[in-house]
Design an enzyme around this catalytic site. Structure first.
Site, PDB file in Angstrom:
ATOM      1  CB  ILE A  23      -0.894  -0.107   1.390  1.00 13.32           C
ATOM      2  CG1 ILE A  23      -1.849  -1.532   1.414  1.00 13.32           C
ATOM      3  CG2 ILE A  23      -1.989   0.976   1.136  1.00 13.32           C
ATOM      4  CD1 ILE A  23      -2.771  -1.592   2.573  1.00 13.32           C
ATOM      5  CG  ASN A  93       1.471   2.082   4.729  1.00 11.60           C
ATOM      6  OD1 ASN A  93       0.726   1.795   4.601  1.00 11.60           O
ATOM      7  ND2 ASN A  93       2.566   1.786   4.183  1.00 11.60           N
ATOM      8  CB  SER A 146      -6.801  -1.655   9.443  1.00 13.92           C
ATOM      9  OG  SER A 146      -7.466  -3.193   9.741  1.00 13.92           O
ATOM     10  CE1 TYR A 161      -2.502  -4.928  11.084  1.00 15.86           C
ATOM     11  CE2 TYR A 161      -5.021  -5.630  10.800  1.00 15.86           C
ATOM     12  CZ  TYR A 161      -3.587  -4.922  11.016  1.00 15.86           C
ATOM     13  OH  TYR A 161      -3.718  -3.768   9.459  1.00 15.86           O
ATOM     14  CE  LYS A 165      -2.226  -1.573  11.635  1.00 10.85           C
ATOM     15  NZ  LYS A 165      -1.820  -0.019  11.118  1.00 10.85           N
ATOM     16  CB  THR A 196      -0.748  -6.038  -0.029  1.00 11.03           C
ATOM     17  OG1 THR A 196      -1.511  -5.726   1.276  1.00 11.03           O
ATOM     18  CG2 THR A 196      -1.531  -4.406  -0.180  1.00 11.03           C
TER      19      THR A 196
END
Length: 254
Positions: A23, A93, A146, A161, A165, A196
């Site tokens: 990304i 990012n 996200s 994760y 986020k 990705t």
């Protein structure tokens, strides 16, 4: 001409962390096509990204940077100001993901994910905000969040994760309010499943489980995130701050 006036980034200096692939690379190229000079911060080289920036008719360079290190980020930003004169846009990012059951994941693994995804973004945003304030730059900081910050992904487990986020989204809101008086806008971008290496290289059974859960029944393309970033980076979003822009094929609607 009208669209260039609203969305154009000519004369702007944009910084992209983790812009050596995925990304970050696609967004870096999009920022370059909109006219920005683009600097890539990553731990490894970014030759392919720099070629795409050049092919887009813009210029850029790479600085080896560890976003979890205050010293590394401060030095990178010092070099950018010295070389380019400004920092107008930051696409924050860099990130990692761990698919592991909570009882199997170690505390060290949890800390590593949070350190990169949350603390790293905090360090970068903090350093960028400091420079923008000192120079009177009405800048835009775009933090990578996200859809996982708003929902719990299944069937894989990724507590570290998701937690990181969710924290990025609220950190974004906090910074947006704190820095509003300096005319620094802070927003976050929340992609869904995007094609990705991070998602494509996951086990086949996971991808097969994801598709029925996505109302559009497909993964997004990295290029489909670029318009949202251009909006947040440009004058078009002059009254938008503290927002989380979700691009997820309607996943979080159901």
């Amino acid at each position: 001409m009208y669209l260039e006036e609203i969305f154009g980034l000519k004369g702007k200096v944009a910084v992209v962390t983790g812009g050596n692939r995925g990304i970050g690379q696609v967004v870096a190229e999009g920022l370059a096509r909109a006219g920005a000079e683009v600097i890539i911060l990553s731990r490894s080289g970014a030759e392919d990204t720099l070629k795409k920036i050049s092919d887009a008719g813009s210029r850029g360079y790479h600085i080896k940077t560890d976003v979890t290190s205050e010293e590394s980020v401060a030095e990178a930003f010092r070099q950018i100001v010295e070389r380019s004169g400004s920092i107008d846009i930051v696409f924050n990012n860099a990130g990692i993901c761990l698919h592991k059951d909570t009882l199997e994941a170690s505390v060290e693994e949890f800390r590593r994910v949070v350190d990169v995804n949350l603390t790293g973004e905090y360090i970068v945003a903090r350093e960028a905000g400091k420079i923008m304030m000192e120079k009177g730059i009405q800048g835009s900081i775009i933090n990578m969040a996200s859809m996982s910050g708003s929902i719990v992904n299944i069937p894989q487990w990724q507590c570290s994760y998701n937690a990181s986020k969710a924290a990025v989204i609220h950190m974004t809101r906090s910074l947006a309010v704190e820095w509003a008086e300096y005319h620094i806008r802070v927003n976050s971008l929340s992609p869904g499943y995007i094609a990705t290496p991070m998602s494509v290289d996951t086990p086949k059974e996971l991808k097969e489980a994801w598709m029925p859960l996505i109302p559009m029944h497909r993964m997004g393309k990295p290029e489909e995130l670029v318009p949202a970033v251009l909006y947040l980076a440009s004058n078009a979003s002059g009254y938008t701050s503290g927002s989380d822009v979700v691009v997820d094929g309607a996943y979080t609607c159901v």
